[in-house]
Motif scaffolding. Structure first.
Motif, PDB file in Angstrom:
ATOM      1  N   PHE A   1     -33.448-152.273  33.328  1.00 30.90           N
ATOM      2  CA  PHE A   1     -34.534-151.693  32.631  1.00 30.90           C
ATOM      3  C   PHE A   1     -35.741-151.884  33.220  1.00 30.90           C
ATOM      4  O   PHE A   1     -36.710-151.113  32.890  1.00 30.90           O
ATOM      5  N   ALA A   2     -35.851-153.014  33.770  1.00 34.29           N
ATOM      6  CA  ALA A   2     -37.366-153.393  34.198  1.00 34.29           C
ATOM      7  C   ALA A   2     -37.803-152.188  35.331  1.00 34.29           C
ATOM      8  O   ALA A   2     -39.232-151.929  35.165  1.00 34.29           O
ATOM      9  N   VAL A   3     -37.014-151.905  35.987  1.00 29.68           N
ATOM     10  CA  VAL A   3     -37.403-151.203  37.260  1.00 29.68           C
ATOM     11  C   VAL A   3     -37.684-149.691  36.662  1.00 29.68           C
ATOM     12  O   VAL A   3     -38.809-149.367  37.120  1.00 29.68           O
ATOM     13  N   PRO A   4     -36.925-148.981  35.942  1.00 25.72           N
ATOM     14  CA  PRO A   4     -37.547-147.771  35.287  1.00 25.72           C
ATOM     15  C   PRO A   4     -38.466-147.994  34.553  1.00 25.72           C
ATOM     16  O   PRO A   4     -39.301-146.977  34.533  1.00 25.72           O
ATOM     17  N   VAL A   5     -38.564-149.050  33.770  1.00 27.21           N
ATOM     18  CA  VAL A   5     -39.986-148.981  32.936  1.00 27.21           C
ATOM     19  C   VAL A   5     -41.193-149.356  33.789  1.00 27.21           C
ATOM     20  O   VAL A   5     -42.242-148.616  33.640  1.00 27.21           O
ATOM     21  N   ALA A   6     -40.718-149.950  35.190  1.00 31.86           N
ATOM     22  CA  ALA A   6     -42.165-150.125  35.970  1.00 31.86           C
ATOM     23  C   ALA A   6     -42.518-148.526  36.503  1.00 31.86           C
ATOM     24  O   ALA A   6     -43.494-148.417  36.843  1.00 31.86           O
TER      25      ALA A   6
ATOM     26  N   VAL B   1     -44.275-155.195  34.474  1.00 31.67           N
ATOM     27  CA  VAL B   1     -43.253-155.809  33.768  1.00 31.67           C
ATOM     28  C   VAL B   1     -42.797-157.156  34.355  1.00 31.67           C
ATOM     29  O   VAL B   1     -42.861-157.433  35.569  1.00 31.67           O
ATOM     30  N   THR B   2     -42.803-158.017  33.370  1.00 31.28           N
ATOM     31  CA  THR B   2     -42.263-159.590  33.829  1.00 31.28           C
ATOM     32  C   THR B   2     -40.953-159.744  33.558  1.00 31.28           C
ATOM     33  O   THR B   2     -40.512-159.696  32.077  1.00 31.28           O
ATOM     34  N   VAL B   3     -40.041-160.103  34.329  1.00 25.84           N
ATOM     35  CA  VAL B   3     -38.638-160.426  34.083  1.00 25.84           C
ATOM     36  C   VAL B   3     -38.467-162.060  34.001  1.00 25.84           C
ATOM     37  O   VAL B   3     -38.825-162.459  35.053  1.00 25.84           O
ATOM     38  N   VAL B   4     -38.022-162.532  33.099  1.00 24.87           N
ATOM     39  CA  VAL B   4     -37.576-163.702  33.018  1.00 24.87           C
ATOM     40  C   VAL B   4     -36.097-163.975  32.887  1.00 24.87           C
ATOM     41  O   VAL B   4     -35.360-163.271  32.022  1.00 24.87           O
ATOM     42  N   ASP B   5     -35.320-164.903  33.660  1.00 25.54           N
ATOM     43  CA  ASP B   5     -34.071-164.802  33.912  1.00 25.54           C
ATOM     44  C   ASP B   5     -33.683-166.210  34.321  1.00 25.54           C
ATOM     45  O   ASP B   5     -34.428-166.471  35.445  1.00 25.54           O
ATOM     46  N   PRO B   6     -32.556-166.817  33.900  1.00 28.11           N
ATOM     47  CA  PRO B   6     -32.202-168.137  34.571  1.00 28.11           C
ATOM     48  C   PRO B   6     -31.706-168.093  35.951  1.00 28.11           C
ATOM     49  O   PRO B   6     -31.511-168.984  36.633  1.00 28.11           O
TER      50      PRO B   6
ATOM     51  N   PRO C   1     -31.404-167.451  39.857  1.00 28.40           N
ATOM     52  CA  PRO C   1     -32.063-167.014  41.009  1.00 28.40           C
ATOM     53  C   PRO C   1     -31.616-165.709  41.562  1.00 28.40           C
ATOM     54  O   PRO C   1     -32.276-164.861  42.354  1.00 28.40           O
ATOM     55  N   ASN C   2     -30.223-165.571  41.642  1.00 25.84           N
ATOM     56  CA  ASN C   2     -29.687-164.428  42.355  1.00 25.84           C
ATOM     57  C   ASN C   2     -29.847-163.291  41.849  1.00 25.84           C
ATOM     58  O   ASN C   2     -30.000-161.988  42.596  1.00 25.84           O
ATOM     59  N   ALA C   3     -29.910-163.250  40.410  1.00 21.84           N
ATOM     60  CA  ALA C   3     -30.416-162.023  39.707  1.00 21.84           C
ATOM     61  C   ALA C   3     -31.854-161.570  40.036  1.00 21.84           C
ATOM     62  O   ALA C   3     -32.212-160.432  40.161  1.00 21.84           O
ATOM     63  N   LEU C   4     -32.652-162.826  40.145  1.00 25.67           N
ATOM     64  CA  LEU C   4     -34.125-162.389  40.468  1.00 25.67           C
ATOM     65  C   LEU C   4     -34.386-161.882  41.689  1.00 25.67           C
ATOM     66  O   LEU C   4     -35.303-161.159  42.251  1.00 25.67           O
ATOM     67  N   PHE C   5     -33.382-162.307  42.740  1.00 26.50           N
ATOM     68  CA  PHE C   5     -33.642-161.815  44.232  1.00 26.50           C
ATOM     69  C   PHE C   5     -33.090-160.475  44.238  1.00 26.50           C
ATOM     70  O   PHE C   5     -33.745-159.581  44.933  1.00 26.50           O
ATOM     71  N   ALA C   6     -32.040-160.072  43.331  1.00 27.54           N
ATOM     72  CA  ALA C   6     -31.547-158.809  43.486  1.00 27.54           C
ATOM     73  C   ALA C   6     -32.734-157.712  42.863  1.00 27.54           C
ATOM     74  O   ALA C   6     -32.917-156.468  43.217  1.00 27.54           O
ATOM     75  N   LEU C   7     -33.411-158.385  41.749  1.00 29.12           N
ATOM     76  CA  LEU C   7     -34.411-157.739  41.008  1.00 29.12           C
ATOM     77  C   LEU C   7     -35.504-157.346  42.043  1.00 29.12           C
ATOM     78  O   LEU C   7     -35.943-156.198  42.008  1.00 29.12           O
ATOM     79  N   GLU C   8     -35.857-158.345  43.022  1.00 26.27           N
ATOM     80  CA  GLU C   8     -36.899-158.252  43.924  1.00 26.27           C
ATOM     81  C   GLU C   8     -36.566-157.026  44.887  1.00 26.27           C
ATOM     82  O   GLU C   8     -37.310-156.204  45.084  1.00 26.27           O
ATOM     83  N   ARG C   9     -35.467-157.145  45.359  1.00 21.68           N
ATOM     84  CA  ARG C   9     -35.041-156.011  46.306  1.00 21.68           C
ATOM     85  C   ARG C   9     -34.955-154.621  45.676  1.00 21.68           C
ATOM     86  O   ARG C   9     -35.363-153.633  46.384  1.00 21.68           O
ATOM     87  N   ARG C  10     -34.528-154.777  44.418  1.00 25.10           N
ATOM     88  CA  ARG C  10     -34.332-153.363  43.698  1.00 25.10           C
ATOM     89  C   ARG C  10     -35.595-152.694  43.482  1.00 25.10           C
ATOM     90  O   ARG C  10     -35.993-151.498  43.704  1.00 25.10           O
ATOM     91  N   ALA C  11     -36.678-153.622  43.195  1.00 22.42           N
ATOM     92  CA  ALA C  11     -38.131-153.024  42.771  1.00 22.42           C
ATOM     93  C   ALA C  11     -38.695-152.526  44.187  1.00 22.42           C
ATOM     94  O   ALA C  11     -39.321-151.733  43.981  1.00 22.42           O
ATOM     95  N   ALA C  12     -38.421-153.311  45.070  1.00 16.71           N
ATOM     96  CA  ALA C  12     -39.260-152.757  46.509  1.00 16.71           C
ATOM     97  C   ALA C  12     -38.392-151.673  46.814  1.00 16.71           C
ATOM     98  O   ALA C  12     -39.178-150.762  47.322  1.00 16.71           O
ATOM     99  N   GLU C  13     -37.123-151.303  46.575  1.00 17.94           N
ATOM    100  CA  GLU C  13     -36.532-150.122  47.040  1.00 17.94           C
ATOM    101  C   GLU C  13     -36.958-148.854  46.160  1.00 17.94           C
ATOM    102  O   GLU C  13     -36.922-147.884  46.746  1.00 17.94           O
ATOM    103  N   ALA C  14     -37.343-149.130  44.840  1.00 15.76           N
ATOM    104  CA  ALA C  14     -37.739-148.124  44.097  1.00 15.76           C
ATOM    105  C   ALA C  14     -39.303-147.823  44.242  1.00 15.76           C
ATOM    106  O   ALA C  14     -40.060-146.896  43.345  1.00 15.76           O
ATOM    107  N   GLY C  15     -40.079-148.508  44.908  1.00 13.39           N
ATOM    108  CA  GLY C  15     -41.466-148.611  45.334  1.00 13.39           C
ATOM    109  C   GLY C  15     -42.473-149.016  44.059  1.00 13.39           C
ATOM    110  O   GLY C  15     -43.309-148.595  43.884  1.00 13.39           O
TER     111      GLY C  15
END
Length: 275
Positions: free
Chosen positions: A67-72, A78-83, A85-99
């Motif tokens: 949801f965070a990337v489409p909202v952005a 958007v600030t994403v809080v998650d326990p 590290p792997n999910a946050l790494f995937a988030l960073e990559r996904r956000a970069a790919e989406a611009g």
């Protein structure tokens, strides 16, 4: 108090975003369409009410950014809080790919210690999706989410529904497990159940109201989607769009909340009393 985790905005124009249909992932659209429509409408209303094009959104347990990337992409921060590290790494990559890397910030943390990592009262909207099932104290989890809201804000709460699990176990022929889920305080069907806790609509709305919010809307999510054979959705012409429309039509009807796989509650801060 400023939030050092909030990234700067450098975009000239919000991009369009949709979770309603994804040709490469038809099942994904079924899981998210109802929630996305409600959430996007709530964010649009906050934009009009605040007069700001960009909102500050907190996504607790937001993982890889479903949801965070489409909202952005709508232009919000958007600030994403998650326990994880792997999910946050995937988030960073996904956000970069989406611009939208400049509008998405990942922070490691959880609902219990939320204010160790984010600002209290600093967000126009808080997403709490798939979190209450796993926290030790759901009431505390909701209170923390509400505590992150500004005086006028909106909470998007999504959690596992009890009735959907009971129906699924029964249709699979696991009648004893279905009955166990009905009688278990946490809605679990057995030791092998991967979900620690499930809720009824009444329980979720009670938690939201108990935290001081007004319940704006309740929707059943995945009322039919998990019961329809995947091969039908993937191969039958027009089946996906027809099922999406059916889900949307049933989502607001209270009669279907009791059999939904998930329940979505929109909580809003009460309007100030008139003098």
């Amino acid at each position: 108090m400023s939030d050092p985790m909030r990234p700067p905005v450098s975009h000239p124009r919000p991009q369009s975003a949709s979770l309603r249909s994804d040709p490469s992932r038809p099942r994904a659209s079924l899981r998210t369409a109802v929630v996305w429509d409600v959430l996007k409408d709530a964010l649009d209303r906050r934009v009009k009410a605040t007069g700001r094009e960009s909102l500050d959104v907190l996504d607790t347990g937001g993982g890889s950014g479903n949801f965070a990337v489409p909202v952005a992409r709508l232009g919000h921060r958007v600030t994403v809080v998650d326990p994880s590290p792997n999910a946050l790494f995937a988030l960073e990559r996904r956000a970069a790919e989406a611009g939208v890397a400049d509008r998405v910030q990942g922070v490691q943390g959880d609902a219990h210690g939320l204010f160790d990592v984010v600002e209290r009262g600093g967000y126009d909207a808080v997403l709490c999706h798939g979190v209450l099932e796993y926290v030790d104290d759901p009431a505390e989890g909701i209170r923390n989410a509400v505590g992150a809201l500004r005086p006028e804000g909106v909470l998007s709460l999504l959690a596992a529904g009890l009735g959907g699990a009971v129906l699924a176990r029964a249709l699979a022929g696991h009648f004893t497990e279905a009955r166990q889920a009905l009688s278990d305080p946490d809605g679990r069907w057995g030791e092998g159940d991967p979900v620690p806790r499930r809720f009824t609509a009444e329980q979720l709305t009670g938690l939201v109201a108990g935290a001081g919010l007004r319940v704006g809307a309740v929707h059943g999510v995945r009322v039919f989607a998990d019961l329809v054979p995947g091969v039908l959705v993937d191969t039958e012409p027009g089946a996906l769009e027809a099922l999406l429309k059916l889900e949307a039509a049933a989502a607001e009807l209270a009669a279907f909340h009791s059999v939904a796989t998930q329940l979505h509650v929109l909580g809003e801060t009460p309007e100030p009393a008139e003098d």
